[in-house]
Design an enzyme around this catalytic site. Structure first.
Site, PDB file in Angstrom:
ATOM      1  N   HIS A 126      19.562  20.252   2.334  1.00 25.40           N
ATOM      2  CA  HIS A 126      19.529  20.118   3.795  1.00 25.40           C
ATOM      3  C   HIS A 126      20.870  19.590   4.313  1.00 25.40           C
ATOM      4  CE1 HIS A 126      17.848  18.884   7.769  1.00 25.40           C
ATOM      5  NE2 HIS A 126      18.707  17.894   7.623  1.00 25.40           N
ATOM      6  N   GLU A 127      21.382  18.556   3.654  1.00 28.82           N
ATOM      7  CA  GLU A 127      22.663  17.984   4.098  1.00 28.82           C
ATOM      8  C   GLU A 127      23.791  18.997   3.905  1.00 28.82           C
ATOM      9  OE1 GLU A 127      22.539  15.481   5.900  1.00 28.82           O
ATOM     10  OE2 GLU A 127      20.529  14.844   5.356  1.00 28.82           O
TER      11      GLU A 127
ATOM     12  N   HIS B 276      24.038  21.202   6.841  1.00 26.18           N
ATOM     13  CA  HIS B 276      24.839  20.678   7.967  1.00 26.18           C
ATOM     14  C   HIS B 276      26.323  20.973   7.757  1.00 26.18           C
ATOM     15  CE1 HIS B 276      21.610  18.823  10.121  1.00 26.18           C
ATOM     16  NE2 HIS B 276      21.322  17.943   9.186  1.00 26.18           N
TER      17      HIS B 276
HETATM   18 ZN   LIG Z   1      19.701  16.772   8.987  1.00 29.82          ZN
END
Ligand SMILES: [Zn+2]
Length: 225
Positions: A96-97, A100
């Protein structure tokens, strides 16, 4: 007081419930190992490298669920459980990171809007209530509305955060599957962890909107008297 409870209480409870849920789901899937036996840091590195983001650094961070991507420093900071963890939960959060970091590399619209709003939100969160109360009690309506404007900015920020978070999770799941890092059951666990995390952002947005409504209602009700 009753008005405050009416506006803020449901959102507050939803927020608490969402926080508990994400912690429970993270703990649960931290116990579920990955058949590939990779750590969160290794997974994030693989995903970043596969997208040509070799320049993005990965560092350990302090604290529980403190994982974040820093767009200024181009650094992905992972909490101990994720950095070293070789679990379904660690894989989900690490990916998830990394999601980003892709958004940043693409200069993705919603991430750009969100980053541009950070300074306003940082001073708005403590200055908003002060400005509002000064305007309210000194009967300076335009000043009170300025305070409400800052609450409005915080609500917009919380809403803009939603597509940023949903998109990062979507990218995370796609990459974990396409890179062959997680398999069938593991992918289900990743989805559960990321969905639970997404709910905390939904709760935060509802909280920000209900705070805005509460203060706007307080001021317009006050003016009528
Ligand atoms: Zn996030």
């Amino acid at each position: 007081m009753l008005l405050y409870l009416l506006f803020a209480m449901p959102a507050f409870l939803l927020g608490l419930w969402a926080q508990m849920r994400v912690q429970r789901s993270f703990r649960k899937y931290s116990q579920v190992g990955l058949s590939r036996n990779l750590s969160g840091a290794e997974i994030a590195r693989r995903i970043l490298d596969s997208q040509g983001l070799q320049h993005v650094q990965i560092e350990p961070a302090q604290g529980f669920l403190s994982d974040h991507y820093d767009p200024r420093g181009k650094v992905l900071r992972l909490s101990p459980d994720v950095f070293q963890g070789r679990s379904v939960a660690a894989a989900g959060v690490a990916a998830h990171e990394a999601g980003h970091a892709f958004q940043d590399a693409e200069n993705w619209f919603f991430l750009r809007v969100r980053s541009a709003m950070v300074p306003t939100v940082q001073f708005g969160s403590w200055l908003g209530p002060i400005i509002f109360l000064v305007g309210f009690f000194l009967n300076l309506t335009p000043v009170a509305w300025l305070g409400i404007g800052l609450f409005g900015a915080m609500a917009v920020f919380a809403v803009v955060t939603l597509p940023v978070e949903f998109d990062a999770s979507k990218r995370a799941r796609q990459f974990l599957t396409s890179e062959g890092i997680v398999f069938q059951d593991e992918a289900q666990g990743v989805k559960r962890v990321l969905d639970a995390a997404a709910l905390t952002y939904v709760a935060a947005a509802i909280q920000a909107i209900s705070t805005l409504l509460y203060y706007a209602f307080l001021l317009t009700g006050f003016n009528r008297d």
